[in-house]
Write a protein that holds these residues in place. Structure first.
Motif, PDB file in Angstrom:
ATOM      1  N   LEU A 150       0.862  -1.183   0.000  1.00  0.00           N
ATOM      2  CA  LEU A 150       0.000   0.000   0.000  1.00  0.00           C
ATOM      3  C   LEU A 150       0.900   1.234   0.000  1.00  0.00           C
ATOM      4  O   LEU A 150       1.341   1.709   1.046  1.00  0.00           O
ATOM      5  CB  LEU A 150      -0.922  -0.017   1.218  1.00  0.00           C
ATOM      6  CG  LEU A 150      -1.875  -1.217   1.309  1.00  0.00           C
ATOM      7  CD1 LEU A 150      -2.694  -1.148   2.594  1.00  0.00           C
ATOM      8  CD2 LEU A 150      -2.795  -1.273   0.090  1.00  0.00           C
ATOM      9  N   TYR A 151       1.190   1.721  -1.198  1.00  0.00           N
ATOM     10  CA  TYR A 151       2.146   2.818  -1.374  1.00  0.00           C
ATOM     11  C   TYR A 151       1.423   4.079  -1.797  1.00  0.00           C
ATOM     12  O   TYR A 151       0.690   4.095  -2.796  1.00  0.00           O
ATOM     13  CB  TYR A 151       3.184   2.428  -2.425  1.00  0.00           C
ATOM     14  CG  TYR A 151       4.176   3.513  -2.757  1.00  0.00           C
ATOM     15  CD1 TYR A 151       4.978   4.076  -1.760  1.00  0.00           C
ATOM     16  CD2 TYR A 151       4.323   3.972  -4.066  1.00  0.00           C
ATOM     17  CE1 TYR A 151       5.894   5.063  -2.065  1.00  0.00           C
ATOM     18  CE2 TYR A 151       5.242   4.958  -4.378  1.00  0.00           C
ATOM     19  CZ  TYR A 151       6.023   5.504  -3.375  1.00  0.00           C
ATOM     20  OH  TYR A 151       6.930   6.487  -3.680  1.00  0.00           O
ATOM     21  N   ASN A 152       1.618   5.147  -1.020  1.00  0.00           N
ATOM     22  CA  ASN A 152       1.058   6.461  -1.340  1.00  0.00           C
ATOM     23  C   ASN A 152       2.115   7.237  -2.111  1.00  0.00           C
ATOM     24  O   ASN A 152       3.095   7.713  -1.531  1.00  0.00           O
ATOM     25  CB  ASN A 152       0.667   7.194  -0.052  1.00  0.00           C
ATOM     26  CG  ASN A 152      -0.039   8.509  -0.324  1.00  0.00           C
ATOM     27  OD1 ASN A 152       0.260   9.204  -1.295  1.00  0.00           O
ATOM     28  ND2 ASN A 152      -0.984   8.859   0.543  1.00  0.00           N
ATOM     29  N   ASN A 153       1.927   7.343  -3.407  1.00  0.00           N
ATOM     30  CA  ASN A 153       2.932   7.971  -4.256  1.00  0.00           C
ATOM     31  C   ASN A 153       3.110   9.449  -3.925  1.00  0.00           C
ATOM     32  O   ASN A 153       4.228   9.976  -3.935  1.00  0.00           O
ATOM     33  CB  ASN A 153       2.542   7.803  -5.724  1.00  0.00           C
ATOM     34  CG  ASN A 153       3.650   8.231  -6.663  1.00  0.00           C
ATOM     35  OD1 ASN A 153       4.785   7.780  -6.538  1.00  0.00           O
ATOM     36  ND2 ASN A 153       3.327   9.112  -7.601  1.00  0.00           N
ATOM     37  N   ALA A 154       2.015  10.133  -3.603  1.00  0.00           N
ATOM     38  CA  ALA A 154       2.092  11.566  -3.305  1.00  0.00           C
ATOM     39  C   ALA A 154       2.902  11.826  -2.040  1.00  0.00           C
ATOM     40  O   ALA A 154       3.684  12.778  -1.969  1.00  0.00           O
ATOM     41  CB  ALA A 154       0.686  12.146  -3.162  1.00  0.00           C
ATOM     42  N   VAL A 394      11.589   6.787   0.255  1.00  0.00           N
ATOM     43  CA  VAL A 394      10.325   6.157   0.644  1.00  0.00           C
ATOM     44  C   VAL A 394      10.267   6.076   2.165  1.00  0.00           C
ATOM     45  O   VAL A 394      11.197   5.587   2.803  1.00  0.00           O
ATOM     46  CB  VAL A 394      10.175   4.753   0.037  1.00  0.00           C
ATOM     47  CG1 VAL A 394       8.877   4.100   0.503  1.00  0.00           C
ATOM     48  CG2 VAL A 394      10.210   4.827  -1.484  1.00  0.00           C
ATOM     49  N   LYS A 395       9.188   6.538   2.742  1.00  0.00           N
ATOM     50  CA  LYS A 395       9.028   6.526   4.191  1.00  0.00           C
ATOM     51  C   LYS A 395       8.432   5.198   4.662  1.00  0.00           C
ATOM     52  O   LYS A 395       7.667   4.557   3.953  1.00  0.00           O
ATOM     53  CB  LYS A 395       8.120   7.683   4.632  1.00  0.00           C
ATOM     54  CG  LYS A 395       8.616   9.061   4.230  1.00  0.00           C
ATOM     55  CD  LYS A 395       7.579  10.117   4.571  1.00  0.00           C
ATOM     56  CE  LYS A 395       7.997  11.493   4.063  1.00  0.00           C
ATOM     57  NZ  LYS A 395       6.944  12.511   4.305  1.00  0.00           N
ATOM     58  N   SER A 396       8.800   4.827   5.878  1.00  0.00           N
ATOM     59  CA  SER A 396       8.199   3.686   6.590  1.00  0.00           C
ATOM     60  C   SER A 396       8.434   2.349   5.908  1.00  0.00           C
ATOM     61  O   SER A 396       7.611   1.441   6.008  1.00  0.00           O
ATOM     62  CB  SER A 396       6.685   3.905   6.775  1.00  0.00           C
ATOM     63  OG  SER A 396       6.432   5.111   7.448  1.00  0.00           O
TER      64      SER A 396
END
Length: 421
Positions: A150-154, A394-396
């Motif tokens: 589940l990757y949030n690109n923004a 990329v975070k987290s």
């Protein structure tokens, strides 16, 4: 007769009441929650090891380990470097076979004692999805099918995973971090599918597992020889490996291995010379099990004796390689006795665990020194992740593509995740 009938009817009534009554001892069905503090993806033992460490270290946090049953490609380079490497690999297999070890099905390597010829591994799971409560704050889903991260690109952040569970899609969110751990390339392909890194960038991960495994305190015996050729990839893991079972182990399945012996080949820093080293390790399927120091020494001792027996085979002797003198001062008094390898392993493992001892083997031959030096994860440089293995940009999300077999993994976890205060 009537008395016996009366007694029987009363016993039946009592039994009926006991069976119908609810019991506090019946374990409730384990359910998969939609949020955990940490989520660990990985198809081999490395993910289980990391999950166990996180649960023990951060005991107030919840940990979910998602383990699939597919690990058809691993990260470590395993191409045969040249004709001499192929000869070593074939000789290893020949001598092992003469010792009574049979060839295993490539798709079942790691499940049966024997000789494996292809560098492929598969999980030891049955393929069915099973949810295990390992610790109060640790849950393992074996046979997991990961649909995507589940990757949030923004926001350039990973929030969790989507998986197929019980016939439907389910999203699981991570409050703190998501980890991808282990040597299975299948797990890291979620990064390219989610457009976090390119397929080409994945290739930069291939060296790390082998370099970490060379940080093991045990690589013995080591041989060297002159070939007048240089390896394109050094060090390189040869494609032949042996799966062994320690005599006298408690496991009822005599054909289920608990150790592995692999062969690594590399360039020495002297033109035309290469070295060949044997790397023993432990393997197991039970995620709640962890061998102690004495048991580790016992298992590795059996593997090393097997390695030495292979090198004493006539076919191996015909390779005309010279053996590196790896004697350590604490064990010199045991040279030539059955206690030497027990002492050797005990000293190596204690140094490694207590003071972070880094193995450096030095060869003196005709006033020429060839250094075989291991690397450590702390000094590893990568273009795709930071020093603490967080994916750049990329975070987290952290990538831990380690190939080092426990118990040495615990040393890496303690460096990356300090004890809970």
């Amino acid at each position: 007769m009537n008395n016996w009938l009366y007694i029987a009817l009363n016993l039946f009534a009592i039994l009926h009441v006991l069976l119908a009554a609810p019991s506090n001892n019946i374990r409730k069905r384990i359910t998969l929650e939609d949020r955990y503090d940490y989520i660990v993806l990985g198809s081999d033992h490395v993910a289980r090891s990391l999950g166990s460490h996180l649960a023990r270290t951060y005991y107030s946090k919840s940990v979910l380990v998602l383990q699939s049953n597919q690990c058809d490609q691993i990260l470590e380079p395993a191409q045969v470097p040249h004709a001499f490497g192929l000869r070593i690999s074939d000789t290893f297999a020949e001598c092992s076979h003469l010792m009574g070890y049979e060839f295993t099905d490539p798709l079942r390597q790691g499940q049966r004692v024997g000789i494996g010829y292809k560098n492929r591994t598969r999980s030891l799971d049955t393929g069915q999805q099973t949810l295990w409560a390992i610790d109060p704050n640790l849950v393992l889903l074996s046979g997991a099918t990961i649909a995507r991260l589940l990757y949030n690109n923004a926001a350039s952040s990973v929030h969790g995973v989507e998986l197929d569970f019980d016939g439907s899609k389910q999203c699981i969110f991570a409050e703190n971090e998501v980890f991808i751990a282990g040597r299975c390339l299948n797990d890291y392909r979620h990064l390219s599918r989610g457009s976090m890194i390119t397929e080409m960038a994945l290739e930069s991960l291939r060296k790390l597992p082998l370099e970490v495994s060379l940080g093991s305190p045990v690589m013995v015996p080591i041989f060297y020889t002159k070939t007048n050729m240089s390896l394109k990839d050094s060090p390189t893991l040869l494609g032949t490996e042996m799966y062994l079972k320690t005599p006298g182990s408690d496991d009822e399945d005599r054909m289920k291995p608990n150790a592995r012996l692999r062969v690594v080949m590399g360039n020495a820093n002297l033109d035309g010379f290469v070295w060949v080293g044997f790397v023993p390790s432990l393997i197991w399927d039970d995620p709640s099990y962890s061998p102690g120091h004495e048991e580790t020494v016992k298992i590795l001792q059996h593997v090393l004796k097997t390695a030495i027996a292979i090198t004493e085979c006539d076919a191996f002797r015909r390779l005309n390689m010279m053996m590196l003198d790896q004697r350590i001062s604490e064990c010199v008094k045991f040279v030539g006795t059955g206690h030497y390898w027990t002492c050797y392993l005990d000293v190596k493992l204690r140094r490694f665990r207590l003071v972070g001892y880094c193995v450096i083997e030095v060869l003196h031959e005709l006033t020429v020194c060839i250094y075989l030096q291991s690397n450590s994860t702390g000094n590893y440089k990568s273009t795709i992740f930071e020093n603490d293995f967080r994916l750049k940009g990329v975070k987290s999300l952290r990538l831990l593509p380690f190939g080092l077999t426990a118990p040495f993994l615990d040393r890496q976890w303690r460096k990356l995740f300090p004890e809970h205060v």
